[in-house]
Design an enzyme around this catalytic site. Structure first.
Site, mmCIF file in Angstrom:
data_model
loop_
_atom_site.group_PDB
_atom_site.id
_atom_site.type_symbol
_atom_site.label_atom_id
_atom_site.label_comp_id
_atom_site.label_asym_id
_atom_site.label_seq_id
_atom_site.Cartn_x
_atom_site.Cartn_y
_atom_site.Cartn_z
ATOM 1 N N GLU A 216 42.141 4.489 40.299
ATOM 2 C CA GLU A 216 43.448 4.923 40.812
ATOM 3 C C GLU A 216 43.591 4.526 42.276
ATOM 4 O O GLU A 216 42.719 4.843 43.110
ATOM 5 C CB GLU A 216 43.578 6.457 40.653
ATOM 6 C CG GLU A 216 44.895 6.984 41.187
ATOM 7 C CD GLU A 216 45.249 8.393 40.712
ATOM 8 O OE1 GLU A 216 44.514 8.951 39.865
ATOM 9 O OE2 GLU A 216 46.258 8.925 41.198
ATOM 10 N N LYS B 71 37.888 13.510 30.469
ATOM 11 C CA LYS B 71 37.870 12.685 31.692
ATOM 12 C C LYS B 71 37.401 13.546 32.842
ATOM 13 O O LYS B 71 37.801 14.713 32.949
ATOM 14 C CB LYS B 71 39.261 12.121 31.987
ATOM 15 C CG LYS B 71 39.312 11.323 33.292
ATOM 16 C CD LYS B 71 40.591 10.516 33.430
ATOM 17 C CE LYS B 71 41.749 11.259 34.025
ATOM 18 N NZ LYS B 71 41.485 11.853 35.364
HETATM 19 O O1 KIV Z 1 45.937 13.588 35.708
HETATM 20 C C1 KIV Z 1 46.354 12.463 35.389
HETATM 21 O O2 KIV Z 1 47.459 12.283 34.868
HETATM 22 C C2 KIV Z 1 45.476 11.341 35.635
HETATM 23 C C3 KIV Z 1 46.023 9.954 35.431
HETATM 24 C C4 KIV Z 1 46.940 9.601 36.521
HETATM 25 C C5 KIV Z 1 44.957 8.958 35.249
HETATM 26 O O3 KIV Z 1 44.355 11.516 36.008
#
Ligand code: KIV
Length: 288
Positions: free
Chosen positions: A190, A123
C-alpha cells in the site's frame, strides 16, 4: 488472458490458485466488501478475492482511522459478506490489537474468523514473520500487508507514502522476503513507489496486490466505497472512481423526500386496495 478469464465459468477461488496467478500471467482482482449486498455485487463483478478490510472502521462505521474496530465488529461483517460470496476467496482483515498480544491469542482470534464467520484466510499488517508462521502452522492462510499500514498511523505520523529512500526501501524488500519465507500466500503493498513495488513483485514468488503501488503488482485492490464514489472525505491520488454513486444516491434520496413532501409518493399503483370492497384480483401479489 484476462478477457478469456472473464468469459470462462467461474470456479471457486482457492489459496493455491491465487499463489499460482503470477506464474500463469493472470492479474488478481481484489475488492473490499462489508455487507451482504456489497458482497453479492463484488462476487457478481468477478472479484478473485473479497477482503473484509478493517477500512470498515472508516467507510462504514465513520471513525477517523482503523484503530478502534474490534474483532466482534469485524466478525459481524465477515459473516454478512460470507452469505453473499460464492466463488471468490474470502479474506478477513485482523483488526488492530487482535494479533499484537502473543501468538496464542493471535491464533485464537484468527480461528474465530475461520470457524465463526467462514473466512478462508486472514490479512495482517506489518513485518511480523513469526505471527505469519504461527498462523500458517495453524492452517490459516495469511495475506501480509506492507508499506502504508494504517494500523501504524501513530508511529508513521499519518497516511504517508512509505518505502522512499534507500534505507526504507531495503527494509521493505527484506520484510517482504521474510513474510514470504514465513508462509504468507500473498502480499498487499500500500502506498509505495511504483518501482519499489515492481522490484518486490519481481523478487517474490507469491503474488503482490497493490493499492497506490503502481501498475506492476500481480493484482490490484480498491476499497468498495472509493471505487464507487461513496466516500467523499478522503480522496487519495491512487483511487480511481468508476462511478459516482454517492451523488446518484443523494439525488434519489432527495427526490424521495420531495415526492413525500409534495404528496407524489405513493401513487395508487404503489398502494393496496381491498378486493372484497372493489372486486379487484384477490390473488394480487404483495410484491407484484
Ligand atoms: O482495510 C482495507 O480495506 C485494506 C485494503 C486497503 C488493502 O487493508
Amino acid at each position: 488472458m484476462d478477457e478469456a478469464r472473464n468469459e470462462q465459468p467461474r470456479r471457486p477461488v482457492s489459496v493455491p490458485w491465487v499463489v499460482g496467478a503470477p506464474a500463469r500471467g493472470e492479474r488478481l482482482v481484489m475488492m473490499t466488501a462489508y455487507d451482504f449486498s456489497q458482497a453479492r455485487l463484488v462476487e457478481q463483478a468477478g472479484a478473485d478475492i473479497v477482503l473484509v478490510g478493517d477500512s470498515l472502521a472508516m467507510v462504514v462505521l465513520g471513525h477517523d482511522d482503523t484503530l478502534s474496530v474490534t474483532v466482534d465488529e469485524m466478525l459481524h461483517h465477515v459473516r454478512a459478506v460470507r452469505r453473499g460470496v460464492e466463488k471468490s476467496l474470502l479474506v478477513a482483515d485482523m483488526p488492530y490489537g487482535s494479533f499484537h498480544l502473543g501468538r496464542r491469542r493471535t491464533v485464537a482470534e484468527a480461528v474465530r474468523f475461520i470457524k465463526e464467520a467462514g473466512a478462508q484466510a486472514v490479512k495482517i499488517e506489518g513485518r511480523r514473520p513469526e505471527t505469519v508462521a504461527a498462523l500458517t502452522a495453524a492452517e490459516i492462510p495469511v495475506m501480509a500487508h506492507l508499506g502504508l499500514t494504517p494500523q501504524s498511523i501513530h508511529r508513521l505520523g499519518g497516511f504517508r507514502v512509505q518505502g522512499r529512500g534507500k534505507g526504507p526501501r531495503t527494509e521493505l524488500l527484506e520484510a517482504a522476503r521474510e513474510l514470504e519465507a514465513a508462509g504468507a500466500f500473498s502480499l498487499v503493498l500500500e502506498c509505495v513507489p511504483a518501482d519499489l513495488a515492481a522490484e518486490v513483485t519481481a523478487t517474490l514468488e507469491i503474488p503482490t496486490i497493490g493499492i497506490g503501488a503502481g501498475p506492476d503488482c500481480d493484482g490490484q485492490v480498491l476499497v468498495f466505497h472509493d471505487l464507487l464514489g461513496l466516500e467523499d472525505r478522503l480522496s487519495p491520488r491512487f483511487v480511481r472512481r468508476y462511478a459516482e454513486l454517492g451523488s446518484a444516491a443523494r439525488q434519489a434520496l432527495s427526490a424521495f423526500a420531495a415526492d413525500v413532501r409534495e404528496g407524489r409518493f405513493p401513487s395508487s399503483d404503489e398502494s393496496y386496495d381491498d378486493p372484497a370492497l372493489h372486486g379487484a384480483d384477490p390473488i394480487r401479489k404483495i410484491y407484484g
